[in-house]
Design a protein around this motif. Structure first.
Motif, PDB file in Angstrom:
ATOM      1  N   ILE A 225       0.689  -1.030  -0.135  1.00  0.00           N
ATOM      2  CA  ILE A 225       0.060   0.096  -0.173  1.00  0.00           C
ATOM      3  C   ILE A 225       0.846   1.102  -0.034  1.00  0.00           C
ATOM      4  N   GLY A 226       1.906   1.225   0.909  1.00  0.00           N
ATOM      5  CA  GLY A 226       2.732   2.322   1.041  1.00  0.00           C
ATOM      6  C   GLY A 226       3.641   2.956  -0.451  1.00  0.00           C
ATOM      7  N   THR A 227       3.874   1.796  -1.069  1.00  0.00           N
ATOM      8  CA  THR A 227       4.513   1.949  -2.499  1.00  0.00           C
ATOM      9  C   THR A 227       3.514   2.534  -3.424  1.00  0.00           C
ATOM     10  N   GLY A 228       2.551   1.881  -3.465  1.00  0.00           N
ATOM     11  CA  GLY A 228       1.461   2.094  -4.422  1.00  0.00           C
ATOM     12  C   GLY A 228       1.053   3.543  -4.080  1.00  0.00           C
ATOM     13  N   VAL A 229       0.697   4.141  -3.004  1.00  0.00           N
ATOM     14  CA  VAL A 229       0.340   5.479  -2.834  1.00  0.00           C
ATOM     15  C   VAL A 229       1.300   6.591  -3.084  1.00  0.00           C
ATOM     16  N   LEU A 250      -3.348  11.850   1.240  1.00  0.00           N
ATOM     17  CA  LEU A 250      -4.813  11.507   1.055  1.00  0.00           C
ATOM     18  C   LEU A 250      -5.177  10.346   0.448  1.00  0.00           C
ATOM     19  N   LEU A 251      -4.394   9.983  -0.688  1.00  0.00           N
ATOM     20  CA  LEU A 251      -4.729   8.600  -1.154  1.00  0.00           C
ATOM     21  C   LEU A 251      -4.315   7.492  -0.155  1.00  0.00           C
ATOM     22  N   ALA A 252      -3.340   7.657   1.001  1.00  0.00           N
ATOM     23  CA  ALA A 252      -3.387   6.553   1.680  1.00  0.00           C
ATOM     24  C   ALA A 252      -4.656   6.404   2.638  1.00  0.00           C
ATOM     25  N   ILE A 253      -5.229   7.548   3.111  1.00  0.00           N
ATOM     26  CA  ILE A 253      -6.530   7.900   3.868  1.00  0.00           C
ATOM     27  C   ILE A 253      -7.424   7.286   3.193  1.00  0.00           C
ATOM     28  N   ALA A 254      -7.593   7.330   1.576  1.00  0.00           N
ATOM     29  CA  ALA A 254      -8.506   6.936   0.865  1.00  0.00           C
ATOM     30  C   ALA A 254      -8.663   5.242   0.934  1.00  0.00           C
ATOM     31  N   VAL A 255      -7.364   4.762   0.774  1.00  0.00           N
ATOM     32  CA  VAL A 255      -7.396   3.371   0.837  1.00  0.00           C
ATOM     33  C   VAL A 255      -7.600   2.746   2.034  1.00  0.00           C
ATOM     34  N   PHE A 256      -7.289   3.450   3.035  1.00  0.00           N
ATOM     35  CA  PHE A 256      -7.833   3.033   4.674  1.00  0.00           C
ATOM     36  C   PHE A 256      -9.399   2.775   4.635  1.00  0.00           C
ATOM     37  N   VAL A 257      -9.969   3.898   4.099  1.00  0.00           N
ATOM     38  CA  VAL A 257     -11.405   3.840   4.113  1.00  0.00           C
ATOM     39  C   VAL A 257     -11.966   2.819   3.125  1.00  0.00           C
ATOM     40  N   ALA A 258     -11.464   2.688   2.119  1.00  0.00           N
ATOM     41  CA  ALA A 258     -11.880   1.474   1.284  1.00  0.00           C
ATOM     42  C   ALA A 258     -11.672   0.497   1.641  1.00  0.00           C
TER      43      ALA A 258
END
Length: 297
Positions: A225-229, A250-258
């Protein structure tokens, strides 16, 4: 692919990959130890190192690494000896580091608010060849410690008392975690920024924990996830002209929400499956010698 043509983007993407791998690799230990905000405190004290680098006309990244390591070790020693509470030590790092960095930047002949902003929030165009070399060396050190001592670090993150009973050097390992966290902050500050680096150490781990339970799978998914965001955020920043640090977080937070939304129904389904009584089934057993009649279960 157009974004791979500029030299500064090649440097920024390499730095983003290293940040995406190292930040969750260290952050998983901080999350397990309930020290999720430690990276934030170290990020603030690293500002003093950046300011000192400009004041002394040396590489700000190396100077930030030295100062942040010293600050992290001091905080861990204060926590270990119990002379003051951990939150007070963290507050001292926050305020003293921030004030020291701003003061030194303004006292230096070559520093400016623009220089400070690029370190606070990250900047793609300012990642130099020297920065990439420094980031590669520091990231290699972080990964060497995180992977080479993963069993020992896992032990102290889960239960310090049990680790001490088994003979592990708990105090030395705690100091090592603090040092590795400080180096990770330095690695990430050119891409994400000092004020946002803690989010990249914590949010991918928290997102991975929504789907995984074991340490190894959580570690692998958090790094993925870290590398992707970081890669996605860096490319998005290039095309949309938006701050890279804010975009990545913000992308990391979006992944967390998803993943949280995905994990909830899966957890309910597993719970219903666990509560469902086993279906009755008939098993015919052939009568053996001397058996009166058929046994049915």
């Amino acid at each position: 692919m157009e974004f791979l043509q500029p030299d500064f983007m090649q440097r920024a993407l390499l730095a983003a990959v290293l940040v995406g791998v190292t930040a969750p690799a260290v952050g998983i230990h901080l999350v397990q130890r309930r020290q999720a905000l430690m990276g934030d405190g170290i990020g603030h004290v690293a500002m003093t190192g950046v300011g000192l680098g400009f004041l002394l006309s040396t590489n700000p990244v190396w100077m930030a690494a030295l100062v942040s390591v010293a600050g992290a070790v001091a905080m861990e020693l204060i926590r270990a000896y119990g002379r003051t509470r951990g939150d007070i030590a963290l507050a001292l790092l926050f305020y003293g580091g921030m004030a020291g960095g701003v003061m030194l930047i303004n006292l230096s002949p070559t520093g400016s608010n623009a220089n400070l902003t690029s370190y606070l929030f990250g900047s793609l165009s300012t990642v130099s060849d020297e920065d990439v070399t420094t980031i590669c060396l520091l990231a290699g050190l972080v990964l060497l410690v995180s992977l080479g001592l993963r069993r020992q670090l896992f032990a102290i993150s889960q239960d310090e008392e049990f680790a001490r009973v088994t003979g592990l050097p708990v105090r030395a390992l705690n100091l090592l975690v603090a040092v590795v966290a400080a180096v990770t902050v330095t690695v990430a500050m050119r891409v994400v920024g000092l004020l946002l680096v803690s989010a990249l150490m914590v949010v991918p781990v928290a997102a991975a924990q929504q789907l995984t339970r074991g340490f190894r799978t959580t570690f692998a998914l958090a790094v993925l996830i870290g590398t992707g965001v970081t890669l996605t955020g860096t490319v998005t920043s290039y095309y949309q002209d938006v701050p890279p640090g804010a975009t990545i977080v913000l992308l990391a937070i979006a992944v967390f929400v998803a993943l949280t939304a995905l994990a909830a129904p899966l957890a309910r389904r597993r719970a219903r499956t666990a509560e469902r009584p086993p279906e009755a089934c008939d098993v015919d057993v052939e009568p053996g010698p001397g058996a009166a009649d058929e046994v049915r279960v």
